[in-house]
Motif scaffolding. Structure first.
Motif, short mmCIF file in Angstrom:
data_model
loop_
_atom_site.label_atom_id
_atom_site.label_comp_id
_atom_site.label_asym_id
_atom_site.label_seq_id
_atom_site.Cartn_x
_atom_site.Cartn_y
_atom_site.Cartn_z
N TYR A 1 -46.19 36.68 -28.52
CA TYR A 1 -46.35 35.62 -28.28
C TYR A 1 -46.41 34.56 -29.52
O TYR A 1 -46.94 34.94 -30.33
N GLN B 1 -45.94 30.52 -31.33
CA GLN B 1 -45.58 29.11 -31.49
C GLN B 1 -44.82 28.90 -32.89
O GLN B 1 -45.52 29.31 -33.91
N SER C 1 -49.98 35.60 -30.90
CA SER C 1 -50.87 36.23 -29.99
C SER C 1 -50.15 37.56 -29.30
O SER C 1 -48.98 37.60 -29.12
N GLN D 1 -51.06 37.95 -26.14
CA GLN D 1 -51.10 37.37 -24.74
C GLN D 1 -50.39 35.68 -24.94
O GLN D 1 -50.34 35.21 -25.95
N PRO D 2 -50.21 35.45 -23.67
CA PRO D 2 -49.54 34.08 -23.55
C PRO D 2 -50.51 32.98 -24.54
O PRO D 2 -51.61 32.99 -24.27
N ARG E 1 -51.80 29.30 -24.67
CA ARG E 1 -51.85 28.06 -23.66
C ARG E 1 -52.60 26.99 -24.42
O ARG E 1 -52.32 25.90 -23.84
#
Length: 190
Positions: free
Chosen positions: A34, A36, A57, A59-60, A62
């Motif tokens: 994951y 950005q 990451s 994991q997602p 957030r």
């Protein structure tokens, strides 16, 4: 949940900092992570200071705010090493990767870095020799691959091919891959 790993890129407009963060994002996608990737810049003009960021990451992710405490700081333009803010927020034990002709020890002394890793690579010289001009985004990605285990050099090379595939001739793409690999080999770590 563990905080995502954060990367901050420092460069100047036209040096490919935003493109480098996008290539890294594509490589992270290919690696099943994951991520950005986003830029931050003031007046949009060639030569103006630019920052770009990545979050990584398993994991997602957030959170959707700016990167303030990066584990990696990558300085694409060596003239920015004199600015006082490149180390702002770097986590204790973090890594600084710089386009710098000197040794990691020389850079550590110049920036008064007390702990963490320091990585130097002459990205300008590598790109000048291989590409015939100074375009340092792919060499800096190669140096990052040397110390960042989140993605392999091969996956980043594939992302470079994909990102540049519609914009550049195959010969130029191949030279960028050569810059990536050579910087990976020549990056010095201390």
């Amino acid at each position: 949940m563990r905080k995502p790993l954060e990367i901050r890129w420092h460069g100047r407009g036209g040096q490919g900092v935003v493109t480098a963060s996008k290539v890294l994002a594509e490589a992270l996608l290919q690696a099943g992570k994951y991520f950005q990737a986003f830029p931050e810049y003031g007046p949009e003009r060639m030569g103006a200071p630019v920052r770009a960021y990545n979050r990584v990451s398993d994991q997602p992710i957030r959170i959707h705010c700016g990167v303030t405490n990066p584990e990696f700081v990558i300085v694409v333009d060596p003239t920015l090493l004199s600015s006082g803010d490149i180390l702002d927020g770097l986590v204790p034990g973090g890594t600084v990767i710089a386009n710098f002709e000197g040794t990691p020890q020389e850079l550590r002394e110049k920036l008064a870095i007390k702990n963490g890793k320091v990585v130097t690579v002459d990205a300008s010289g590598i790109s000048r020799e291989i590409l015939g001009r100074v375009v340092v985004n792919t060499p800096m990605l190669g140096a990052l691959c040397k110390v960042f285990d989140g993605v392999s050099l091969e996956v980043v090379a594939d992302a470079v091919k994909h990102q540049f595939g519609e914009k550049l001739r195959q010969e130029i793409i191949d030279k960028n891959i050569a810059c990536l690999k050579r910087a990976y080999e020549e990056a010095q770590i201390a």
